[in-house]
Design a protein around this motif. Sequence first.
Motif, PDB file in Angstrom:
ATOM      1  N   LEU A  81      23.886  31.602  69.922  1.00 45.68           N
ATOM      2  CA  LEU A  81      23.649  30.422  70.773  1.00 45.68           C
ATOM      3  C   LEU A  81      22.163  30.223  71.067  1.00 45.68           C
ATOM      4  CD1 LEU A  81      26.627  31.013  73.249  1.00 45.68           C
ATOM      5  CD2 LEU A  81      26.493  29.245  71.479  1.00 45.68           C
ATOM      6  N   ARG A  82      21.435  31.338  71.233  1.00 43.25           N
ATOM      7  CA  ARG A  82      19.996  31.231  71.475  1.00 43.25           C
ATOM      8  C   ARG A  82      19.265  30.688  70.241  1.00 43.25           C
ATOM      9  NH1 ARG A  82      20.493  36.244  74.182  1.00 43.25           N
ATOM     10  NH2 ARG A  82      19.862  37.335  72.284  1.00 43.25           N
ATOM     11  N   LEU A  83      19.616  31.230  69.069  1.00 38.88           N
ATOM     12  CA  LEU A  83      18.905  30.872  67.849  1.00 38.88           C
ATOM     13  C   LEU A  83      19.144  29.420  67.441  1.00 38.88           C
ATOM     14  CD1 LEU A  83      19.456  34.081  65.670  1.00 38.88           C
ATOM     15  CD2 LEU A  83      17.292  33.240  66.577  1.00 38.88           C
ATOM     16  N   HIS A  84      20.390  28.972  67.558  1.00 36.38           N
ATOM     17  CA  HIS A  84      20.751  27.673  66.981  1.00 36.38           C
ATOM     18  C   HIS A  84      20.966  26.562  68.011  1.00 36.38           C
ATOM     19  CE1 HIS A  84      21.021  29.247  62.931  1.00 36.38           C
ATOM     20  NE2 HIS A  84      21.766  30.237  63.367  1.00 36.38           N
ATOM     21  N   MET A  85      21.276  26.932  69.254  1.00 36.34           N
ATOM     22  CA  MET A  85      21.567  25.915  70.268  1.00 36.34           C
ATOM     23  C   MET A  85      20.541  25.880  71.395  1.00 36.34           C
ATOM     24  SD  MET A  85      24.468  24.652  69.100  1.00 36.34           S
ATOM     25  CE  MET A  85      25.309  23.836  70.449  1.00 36.34           C
ATOM     26  N   GLY A  86      19.647  26.878  71.409  1.00 32.92           N
ATOM     27  CA  GLY A  86      18.636  26.914  72.451  1.00 32.92           C
ATOM     28  C   GLY A  86      19.165  27.309  73.810  1.00 32.92           C
ATOM     29  N   LEU A  87      20.382  27.872  73.871  1.00 34.09           N
ATOM     30  CA  LEU A  87      20.962  28.291  75.152  1.00 34.09           C
ATOM     31  C   LEU A  87      20.490  29.688  75.512  1.00 34.09           C
ATOM     32  CD1 LEU A  87      24.690  27.117  74.868  1.00 34.09           C
ATOM     33  CD2 LEU A  87      22.782  25.932  75.956  1.00 34.09           C
ATOM     34  N   SER A  88      20.333  29.957  76.786  1.00 32.89           N
ATOM     35  CA  SER A  88      19.963  31.293  77.230  1.00 32.89           C
ATOM     36  C   SER A  88      20.499  31.521  78.633  1.00 32.89           C
ATOM     37  CB  SER A  88      18.435  31.456  77.206  1.00 32.89           C
ATOM     38  OG  SER A  88      17.839  30.509  78.073  1.00 32.89           O
ATOM     39  N   GLY A  89      20.375  32.753  79.085  1.00 31.29           N
ATOM     40  CA  GLY A  89      20.762  33.078  80.449  1.00 31.29           C
ATOM     41  C   GLY A  89      22.221  32.798  80.757  1.00 31.29           C
ATOM     42  N   LYS A  90      22.460  32.210  81.937  1.00 29.10           N
ATOM     43  CA  LYS A  90      23.822  31.970  82.405  1.00 29.10           C
ATOM     44  C   LYS A  90      24.585  31.006  81.493  1.00 29.10           C
ATOM     45  CE  LYS A  90      23.024  32.859  87.335  1.00 29.10           C
ATOM     46  NZ  LYS A  90      23.082  32.281  88.709  1.00 29.10           N
ATOM     47  N   ALA A  91      23.884  30.010  80.961  1.00 26.62           N
ATOM     48  CA  ALA A  91      24.555  29.028  80.099  1.00 26.62           C
ATOM     49  C   ALA A  91      25.094  29.688  78.844  1.00 26.62           C
ATOM     50  CB  ALA A  91      23.578  27.903  79.734  1.00 26.62           C
ATOM     51  N   ALA A  92      24.298  30.579  78.240  1.00 27.89           N
ATOM     52  CA  ALA A  92      24.736  31.272  77.026  1.00 27.89           C
ATOM     53  C   ALA A  92      25.905  32.204  77.332  1.00 27.89           C
ATOM     54  CB  ALA A  92      23.578  32.046  76.415  1.00 27.89           C
ATOM     55  N   LYS A  93      25.843  32.916  78.464  1.00 36.07           N
ATOM     56  CA  LYS A  93      26.927  33.833  78.813  1.00 36.07           C
ATOM     57  C   LYS A  93      28.218  33.065  79.100  1.00 36.07           C
ATOM     58  CE  LYS A  93      28.221  37.768  81.666  1.00 36.07           C
ATOM     59  NZ  LYS A  93      27.801  38.783  82.651  1.00 36.07           N
ATOM     60  N   ALA A  94      28.101  31.955  79.817  1.00 35.16           N
ATOM     61  CA  ALA A  94      29.284  31.140  80.124  1.00 35.16           C
ATOM     62  C   ALA A  94      29.911  30.608  78.844  1.00 35.16           C
ATOM     63  CB  ALA A  94      28.901  29.992  81.055  1.00 35.16           C
ATOM     64  N   ARG A  95      29.072  30.172  77.892  1.00 35.58           N
ATOM     65  CA  ARG A  95      29.590  29.662  76.614  1.00 35.58           C
ATOM     66  C   ARG A  95      30.247  30.784  75.816  1.00 35.58           C
ATOM     67  NH1 ARG A  95      32.445  26.459  73.803  1.00 35.58           N
ATOM     68  NH2 ARG A  95      31.687  25.998  71.696  1.00 35.58           N
ATOM     69  N   ALA A  96      29.688  32.002  75.861  1.00 34.76           N
ATOM     70  CA  ALA A  96      30.290  33.144  75.159  1.00 34.76           C
ATOM     71  C   ALA A  96      31.674  33.449  75.707  1.00 34.76           C
ATOM     72  CB  ALA A  96      29.383  34.370  75.274  1.00 34.76           C
ATOM     73  N   VAL A  97      31.815  33.379  77.038  1.00 33.94           N
ATOM     74  CA  VAL A  97      33.128  33.601  77.659  1.00 33.94           C
ATOM     75  C   VAL A  97      34.107  32.516  77.225  1.00 33.94           C
ATOM     76  CG1 VAL A  97      34.373  33.685  79.856  1.00 33.94           C
ATOM     77  CG2 VAL A  97      32.171  34.869  79.626  1.00 33.94           C
ATOM     78  N   GLU A  98      33.649  31.267  77.196  1.00 36.47           N
ATOM     79  CA  GLU A  98      34.503  30.156  76.743  1.00 36.47           C
ATOM     80  C   GLU A  98      34.984  30.378  75.304  1.00 36.47           C
ATOM     81  OE1 GLU A  98      32.382  26.511  77.069  1.00 36.47           O
ATOM     82  OE2 GLU A  98      32.227  26.564  79.260  1.00 36.47           O
ATOM     83  N   LEU A  99      34.072  30.835  74.440  1.00 41.93           N
ATOM     84  CA  LEU A  99      34.430  31.048  73.034  1.00 41.93           C
ATOM     85  C   LEU A  99      35.446  32.179  72.885  1.00 41.93           C
ATOM     86  CD1 LEU A  99      30.858  30.639  71.536  1.00 41.93           C
ATOM     87  CD2 LEU A  99      32.848  29.237  70.927  1.00 41.93           C
ATOM     88  N   LEU A 100      35.267  33.257  73.634  1.00 42.85           N
ATOM     89  CA  LEU A 100      36.234  34.361  73.581  1.00 42.85           C
ATOM     90  C   LEU A 100      37.603  33.896  74.073  1.00 42.85           C
ATOM     91  CD1 LEU A 100      34.176  37.467  74.782  1.00 42.85           C
ATOM     92  CD2 LEU A 100      34.821  36.854  72.451  1.00 42.85           C
ATOM     93  N   ALA A 101      37.620  33.056  75.082  1.00 41.82           N
ATOM     94  CA  ALA A 101      38.885  32.509  75.576  1.00 41.82           C
ATOM     95  C   ALA A 101      39.514  31.616  74.512  1.00 41.82           C
ATOM     96  CB  ALA A 101      38.661  31.721  76.865  1.00 41.82           C
ATOM     97  N   GLU A 102      38.692  30.824  73.827  1.00 46.25           N
ATOM     98  CA  GLU A 102      39.217  29.890  72.819  1.00 46.25           C
ATOM     99  C   GLU A 102      39.871  30.622  71.656  1.00 46.25           C
ATOM    100  OE1 GLU A 102      37.871  25.878  70.374  1.00 46.25           O
ATOM    101  OE2 GLU A 102      36.350  27.106  71.336  1.00 46.25           O
ATOM    102  N   VAL A 103      39.345  31.797  71.298  1.00 47.74           N
ATOM    103  CA  VAL A 103      39.934  32.550  70.175  1.00 47.74           C
ATOM    104  C   VAL A 103      41.004  33.535  70.632  1.00 47.74           C
ATOM    105  CG1 VAL A 103      37.869  32.301  68.752  1.00 47.74           C
ATOM    106  CG2 VAL A 103      38.115  34.333  70.208  1.00 47.74           C
ATOM    107  N   GLY A 104      41.370  33.485  71.906  1.00 48.24           N
ATOM    108  CA  GLY A 104      42.525  34.243  72.373  1.00 48.24           C
ATOM    109  C   GLY A 104      42.256  35.670  72.797  1.00 48.24           C
ATOM    110  N   ILE A 105      41.021  35.995  73.175  1.00 48.69           N
ATOM    111  CA  ILE A 105      40.722  37.337  73.696  1.00 48.69           C
ATOM    112  C   ILE A 105      41.170  37.396  75.156  1.00 48.69           C
ATOM    113  CG2 ILE A 105      38.887  38.962  74.312  1.00 48.69           C
ATOM    114  CD1 ILE A 105      39.210  38.880  71.363  1.00 48.69           C
TER     115      ILE A 105
END
Length: 566
Positions: A122-146
């Motif tokens: 997310l940092r390399l390609h979307m420019g996200l960092s900090g809380k925004a990147a962590k929140a998006r990582a949690v969303e992605l893990l939820a989307e794939v059923g973790i």
Amino acid sequence: MTQSGNLLEVRDLRVNFRVGKNEIFEAVKGISFDVPANRTVALVGESGSGKSVSAMSILGLLPDNAIVPESARILYGGEDLAKASAQRLQSLRGKEMSVIFQEPMTSLNPVFPVGEQIREVLRLHMGLSGKAAKARAVELLAEVGIPDPALRVNSFPHEMSGGQQQRVMIAMAIACEPKLLIADEPTTALDVTIQRQILELIAKLQKRHQMAVLFITHDLGVVGEIADHVVVMQNGVVQEQGPVKAIFESPQHVYTKALLECRPRLDRRPTRLPVIDDFLTGKAEMNLAERKRGGQPGDAVILEAKGLTKTFFLKEGLFGKRAVPAVKSVSFRLAKGRTLGLVGESGSGKSTVGLTLMRLHEATAGEVLFEGTNILALSDKEMMAYRRRIQIIFQNPYASLNPRFTVGNILMEPMKIHGIGVGAKERADMALALLNRVGLPPASFNKYPHEFSGGQRQRIAIARCLTMKPDVLICDESVSALDVSVQAQVLNLLQDLQDEFKLSYIFISHDLAVVKHISDEIMVMNQGEVVEIGGSDEIYRGAQQDYTRRLLAAIPRGWAGSRAAA
């Protein structure tokens, strides 16, 4: 996107490799295919067919010794990636084109939490960092059923199951909502229920994100579940391509027909499975006879487990220990000359049963009676005689064969340890005879494991077991990573050896179609316990337990068993 509506168009792709000073190996020989936008295309073929090399060409991930001629074109949205710079390809990878590899443990960094690895994308390609990147990582893990994504975002790869690791890889791949997802054998080593979940997840994400998917596999049964279009490759050449319905209902090329027929079926059990060469030489029709399975009331019992239990103790805190029960009071009988299939999901305890029978794990409780003798109570010295009689074939012949030994040394070493044969000459003669028995030429004797294919290495592993002249062979996922045709060859070999030597098999696998083909009796395990046990045909005709029925429902059935019936 091109004017034709294709997201990707591959034209006259050729890939050669320098393998010596003056030697060139042709891996891909002028193939062409399209990947339409928002569709799934399957690239199918055996190992060595060139399918993964073709996919890596699209991403620009070929090794330094690869040569792609100027005539090749890889058109992505009208841009020729074959002519693109390294910087341009790097900007596309991860953002517009992503890949899911077969083995997540070699793709995930073991020293970083999975959330950090997703955030890096997310940092390399979307420019996200900090809380925004962590929140998006949690969303992605939820989307794939973790489960518990907010907690598991801090987990390391080794703390997750194989299926969860693959879901993390998928989360990383879709993080930037790519237009093209390349899935390179993403379900090959997964058990049947996890495989079903991953296939359904990829199909769901493809529709939700409107992605094109290039799905690489050797298993046409899986292809029928997910693909819209199929490209069949053999020896670097496209032999046939078309809509999935046409490929399954009226395949035109003999190689496609062979791939469809080599896999064990649920509706019949031929005496011998057909292999690719049977079709190429016109001998496939000779395999119509059915093999009956099942035991007889008078069968002699060679091995019996009574209340077999294995508990692992993990360190917890400074002085504490935590008990983790892996096998819970398992009981069964194995008849001489018969096959007992052990099935269940990853973590069900089936491999632990096999290793405990061999005393590679020491049992916590219970008995294992080998012809009436409790081998769990024997001393190490007394056990040596029984180690000859119980052998194991592991899943991965790449890891189980010593890379520094020649095949001759690999076969003769156990003979020397156990005093089989008189002198090196007699042992060498016995090793050569065994190589011939498993279908390998005499020249194999002086070669090293890395000089053989996966199927050939598994034959060497089988030959090594036979040096001991065993009575019982434990096959621990021994065909799960093999191409369908090579798998058929190894299953035929195991059957021939059983017929000739009256061997008894404990066949551990997550592939239920294979288990049904080779087993007389099947034991279903879940969370260390026996769910049910019975004749192989009885289990498949009328499973008594919901867990077994769920396993059976997850078996890939290809086109005829899925969308064709919808």
